[in-house]
Design an enzyme around this catalytic site. Structure first.
Site, short mmCIF file in Angstrom:
data_model
loop_
_atom_site.label_atom_id
_atom_site.label_comp_id
_atom_site.label_asym_id
_atom_site.label_seq_id
_atom_site.Cartn_x
_atom_site.Cartn_y
_atom_site.Cartn_z
N SER A 72 0.78 -1.27 -0.01
CA SER A 72 -0.03 -0.03 0.09
C SER A 72 0.75 1.19 -0.38
CB SER A 72 -0.78 -0.07 1.08
OG SER A 72 -1.44 1.17 1.21
N CYS A 126 0.46 4.13 10.73
CA CYS A 126 0.86 5.26 9.87
C CYS A 126 1.82 6.23 10.74
CB CYS A 126 -0.19 5.93 9.04
SG CYS A 126 0.21 7.67 8.12
N LYS A 136 -3.71 1.89 -2.18
CA LYS A 136 -3.38 3.04 -1.21
C LYS A 136 -4.28 3.12 -0.09
CE LYS A 136 -2.03 7.20 -0.27
NZ LYS A 136 -0.81 6.73 1.12
N ASN A 182 -6.76 -1.38 1.87
CA ASN A 182 -5.78 -0.78 3.21
C ASN A 182 -6.60 0.57 3.74
OD1 ASN A 182 -3.79 1.16 4.23
ND2 ASN A 182 -2.49 -0.72 4.13
N THR A 237 6.81 1.49 8.25
CA THR A 237 7.86 2.31 7.93
C THR A 237 8.53 2.51 9.40
OG1 THR A 237 6.78 4.55 7.73
CG2 THR A 237 7.57 3.41 5.98
N LYS A 291 -2.03 -4.01 10.15
CA LYS A 291 -0.87 -3.49 9.77
C LYS A 291 -0.16 -3.00 10.80
CE LYS A 291 1.83 -1.42 5.91
NZ LYS A 291 1.64 -0.95 4.66
N ASN A 327 9.13 9.21 3.68
CA ASN A 327 7.76 9.75 3.18
C ASN A 327 7.16 10.25 4.21
OD1 ASN A 327 5.07 8.77 3.64
ND2 ASN A 327 6.40 6.84 3.66
N ASN A 380 -4.58 -0.42 8.66
CA ASN A 380 -3.24 0.38 9.14
C ASN A 380 -3.33 1.08 10.35
OD1 ASN A 380 -0.93 1.72 8.95
ND2 ASN A 380 -1.24 2.69 7.01
N GLY A 428 12.62 1.03 2.09
CA GLY A 428 13.67 0.61 1.46
C GLY A 428 14.58 -0.61 1.69
C1 SIN Z 1 1.26 8.20 4.49
O1 SIN Z 1 0.44 8.32 3.66
O2 SIN Z 1 1.83 8.90 5.39
C2 SIN Z 1 1.92 6.58 4.42
C3 SIN Z 1 1.27 5.69 4.79
C4 SIN Z 1 1.78 4.78 5.90
O3 SIN Z 1 2.95 4.98 6.46
O4 SIN Z 1 0.99 4.07 6.63
#
Ligand code: SIN
Length: 305
Positions: free
Chosen positions: A21, A131, A45, A100, A194, A166, A69, A128, A218
């Protein structure tokens, strides 16, 4: 010919590869590049109840072997996803996709889950709670077992489809969070999202990212992801979708040996948009090299008691 198929909560995938996602839009955007039906599935997404424009720019920072990000869950909202994005995807992708879902309250999660649960184009719900880029909701639900369980229970109550939670790696005890989700009725766990990180612009003497911090992903995070998939595999008896730094067929095998049933590829899609079909094409050769006839046999295969 090695058999790459796997079963994920009762649904067969022709191979375990799923674009993660946030790195693959709503899928249909990639149809100019290759036939996306080669993919096991697609994680769409991240979607929220209301549309979101996301965080201020800049929200990307490049790093050695990865990126940060801080997108901030930019998306058109659940109703537009169902009415506009899913019909476009259905024209070009003929397999169930993964919805997601992100939220700012338990009710938000349940609201979106109920809508996606009714949609025949969706096979699984990925919730999720991880985030790192929003000031409330998001990761705050995934850093506390009781909050993660509350979201899981609320979604479970409205969903018949398999529910994967997640998880964020930004915790000290990932096993306790996974156990709380499993006890609250989760069908599976997706991890890792992340790692919270940042970069400083030397000339400006200020953070590169407008929101100061963001989520690091990454190739560099593969060892952290493997460690957490391993720990969660030892803690719960539900399937795991492993992700974090996967960039080649060998990484997929490693992730499955650690405990994953299916594997998502994230940041690598942004480096190389053909990463997923290239990894899928390389899987039979890598399986032959390591003496694997059926990929589904190797999940958790590195755990020896
Ligand atoms: C984001 O849209 O900020 C990333 C989504 C995420 O890390 O769960």
């Amino acid at each position: 010919m090695p058999n790459t198929s796997v079963m994920l909560s009762g649904i067969e995938l022709s191979n375990p590869l799923i674009p993660a996602s946030g790195t693959f839009g709503f899928g249909h955007e990639f149809t100019g590049l290759y036939d996306i039906n080669v993919l096991g599935s697609i994680a769409l997404k991240g979607t929220t109840r209301e549309p979101r424009i996301g965080n201020p720019l800049p929200r990307i920072a490049e790093c050695e072997s990865g990126m940060i990000n801080s997108v901030g869950l930019q998306n058109p909202g659940v109703h537009a996803v169902i009415d506009e994005e899913l019909p476009k995807l259905a024209q070009v992708f003929h397999k169930p996709a993964i919805a997601n879902i992100s939220g700012f309250s338990v009710e938000d999660y349940a609201y979106c889950a109920a809508l996606f649960d009714n949609d025949p184009r969706i096979g699984w719900l990925e919730i999720n709670v991880s985030c790192p880029n929003v000031s409330h909701g998001g990761m705050s639900f995934g850093t506390d077992p009781a909050s993660a369980a509350a979201v899981t229970r609320a979604v479970r109550a409205v969903a018949k489809k398999p529910v994967f939670i997640k998880l964020t790696p930004n915790v000290t005890d990932i096993a306790s969070i996974a156990r709380a989700c499993a006890d609250a009725g989760a069908d599976g766990i997706s991890l890792i999202n992340t790692l919270l990180g940042m970069r400083i612009d030397l000339k400006k003497r200020a953070p590169v990212i407008a929101n100061k911090m963001g989520g690091f992903s990454g190739r560099a995070i593969l060892p952290v992801a493997l460690r957490m998939v391993w720990q969660v595999y030892e803690a719960v008896d539900i399937p795991i979708i492993g992700m974090g730094g996967v960039s080649c067929a060998e990484d997929v095998i490693e992730m499955m040996l650690a405990g994953a049933t299916a594997v998502q590829v994230g940041a690598e899609n942004l480096v190389n948009p053909w990463a997923c079909p290239q990894i899928i094409a390389a899987l039979p050769g890598a399986m032959a090299k390591y003496g694997i006839d059926n990929l589904s046999d190797i999940t958790g295969g590195a755990h020896h008691g």
